[in-house]
Every structure is written in structure tokens, then in C-alpha cells.
Motif scaffolding. Structure first.
Motif, short mmCIF file in Angstrom:
data_model
loop_
_atom_site.label_atom_id
_atom_site.label_comp_id
_atom_site.label_asym_id
_atom_site.label_seq_id
_atom_site.Cartn_x
_atom_site.Cartn_y
_atom_site.Cartn_z
N SER A 3 0.77 -1.37 0.15
CA SER A 3 0.02 -0.08 0.17
C SER A 3 0.71 1.18 -0.06
CB SER A 3 -0.77 -0.09 1.03
OG SER A 3 -0.10 -0.02 2.45
N THR A 4 2.12 1.04 -0.07
CA THR A 4 2.81 2.41 0.11
C THR A 4 4.36 2.08 -0.79
OG1 THR A 4 4.05 4.03 1.54
CG2 THR A 4 4.03 1.67 2.26
N ASP A 5 4.97 2.96 -1.04
CA ASP A 5 6.49 3.10 -1.71
C ASP A 5 7.32 3.07 -0.61
OD1 ASP A 5 5.41 3.27 -4.27
OD2 ASP A 5 5.29 5.21 -4.18
N VAL A 6 7.18 3.11 0.42
CA VAL A 6 8.14 3.37 1.42
C VAL A 6 8.75 1.96 1.88
CG1 VAL A 6 8.50 3.61 4.12
CG2 VAL A 6 7.00 5.23 2.89
N LYS A 7 10.22 1.89 1.87
CA LYS A 7 10.89 0.87 2.01
C LYS A 7 11.83 0.80 3.37
CE LYS A 7 11.73 0.29 -2.92
NZ LYS A 7 11.36 1.24 -3.56
N ILE A 8 11.59 -0.14 4.20
CA ILE A 8 12.48 -0.36 5.49
C ILE A 8 13.35 -1.41 5.51
CG2 ILE A 8 11.73 -0.42 7.99
CD1 ILE A 8 10.47 1.89 6.72
N ILE A 9 14.61 -0.91 6.00
CA ILE A 9 15.59 -1.98 6.17
C ILE A 9 15.31 -2.67 7.51
CG2 ILE A 9 18.14 -2.35 6.80
CD1 ILE A 9 18.31 0.07 4.73
N GLN A 10 15.22 -3.91 7.59
CA GLN A 10 15.08 -4.98 8.61
C GLN A 10 16.01 -6.01 8.91
OE1 GLN A 10 10.77 -4.32 10.10
NE2 GLN A 10 10.41 -5.55 8.06
N ASN A 11 16.05 -6.44 10.23
CA ASN A 11 16.80 -7.51 10.25
C ASN A 11 16.15 -8.07 11.52
OD1 ASN A 11 18.86 -9.37 11.80
ND2 ASN A 11 20.43 -7.98 11.19
N LYS A 12 15.57 -9.48 11.33
CA LYS A 12 14.89 -9.96 12.38
C LYS A 12 15.43 -10.27 13.65
CE LYS A 12 15.37 -14.94 10.90
NZ LYS A 12 14.56 -16.10 10.16
N LYS A 13 16.98 -10.42 13.67
CA LYS A 13 17.75 -10.47 15.00
C LYS A 13 17.88 -9.17 15.69
CE LYS A 13 20.21 -14.84 13.65
NZ LYS A 13 21.50 -15.08 13.27
N VAL A 14 17.70 -8.15 14.96
CA VAL A 14 17.91 -6.85 15.68
C VAL A 14 16.63 -6.17 15.78
CG1 VAL A 14 19.01 -4.70 15.30
CG2 VAL A 14 20.15 -6.57 14.42
#
Length: 150
Positions: A20-31
Motif C-alpha cells: 500500500s505504500t512506496d516506503v521501503k524499510i531496512i530490517q533484520n529479524k535478529k535486531v
């Protein structure tokens, strides 16, 4: 907007995007990874069209970045954990989305908030706090990043 490829990501990181959005998020499931709570919080309030929005305990910048799609107000994010803030996922997510002029990430303790956001300038405060009671017998997350966030 910076060009981000898999080779620019740190170990365990990924780039996520809602349909639903153009926003990209950097993620790390351990952090740290955002949840539906962050998405809902970013869509709940009526955002001021200008002035200043402050996002407390901003993690990897999710709430502020999603909120930026609904306002032109400046957004100040405050995060204690350096890995999530300035040189971490939050700042790089801000740059990835080309929002460095609107969204600023500060790596500091909330007790120093007044240094960055004078009371008379803040129009809205956002916070996605933990919503469960922790006790000595509560099951604790093994990740120091999740443990500190809670």
C-alpha cells in the motif's frame, strides 16, 4: 534517494515494503522488525500539515517513514540504540526513501529530548511502546536489541 542493493545490506538485513505504500524499510529479524502495530500507529492520527512531529523510541524508523506519506511536517525520530538509529537501519531507510530533508533520526536517550525538540515547536508525539507487563518471571527475548526495546 540512495540506490540500495543486496550487497549494500549488512548481514541478516532485508528491505521490506508494504503493497500500500512506496516506503521501503531496512530490517533484520535478529535486531528489529516492525509489526502491524507500527503500520496502524502511522495511519491513526490526523497529522499536522506542517511544524514538527516527534517519534519516540523510533526503532528502525518505520512509524516516521510511514507517517511521512501523510504529511509534509518535519519528523524527528529519537532512538536509543545506535544499531537502529544513525548509522543503522533507521538512517539508511530514511536515505533509501529520499526523505532526509523531512525525516531526521537522532541517536540519544529520551531524557535529552528537549535538546532536539523544544516544547513549543512540537505538534504531535508518536510512540509505539511495549504494551505488556514485564516481571521477573516474564519470558525475556534473547536478543539484546529486542530486550532493550521492551
Amino acid at each position: 534517494m540512495i540506490s540500495m542493493t543486496k550487497k549494500n545490506l549488512l548481514k541478516g538485513e532485508r528491505i521490506d515494503q508494504l503493497f500500500s505504500t512506496d516506503v521501503k524499510i531496512i530490517q533484520n529479524k535478529k535486531v528489529f522488525s516492525y509489526s502491524a502495530d507500527s503500520v496502524l500507529l502511522s495511519r491513526f492520527p490526523k497529522f499536522p500539515s506542517k511544524e514538527l512531529i516527534v517519534d519516540l523510541c523510533s526503532g528502525n524508523s518505520t512509524v516516521g517513514l510511514f507517517a511521512s506519506t501523510q504529511t509534509k511536517a518535519n519528523i524527528l525520530e529519537i532512538e536509543l540504540q545506535e544499531r537502529l538509529a544513525n548509522m543503522g537501519m533507521g538512517q539508511r531507510s530514511i536515505e533509501l526513501n529520499g526523505l532526509a530533508e523531512q525525516v531526521k533520526m537522532i541517536n540519544d536517550d529520551l531524557k535529552n529530548l528537549i535538546t532536539y525538540a523544544p516544547r513549543s515547536k512540537v505538534n504531535l508525539i508518536l510512540c509505539n511502546p511495549s504494551y505488556f507487563k514485564a516481571s521477573e518471571t516474564s519470558k525475556k527475548n534473547a536478543s539484546q536489541h529486542y530486550l532493550l526495546a521492551r
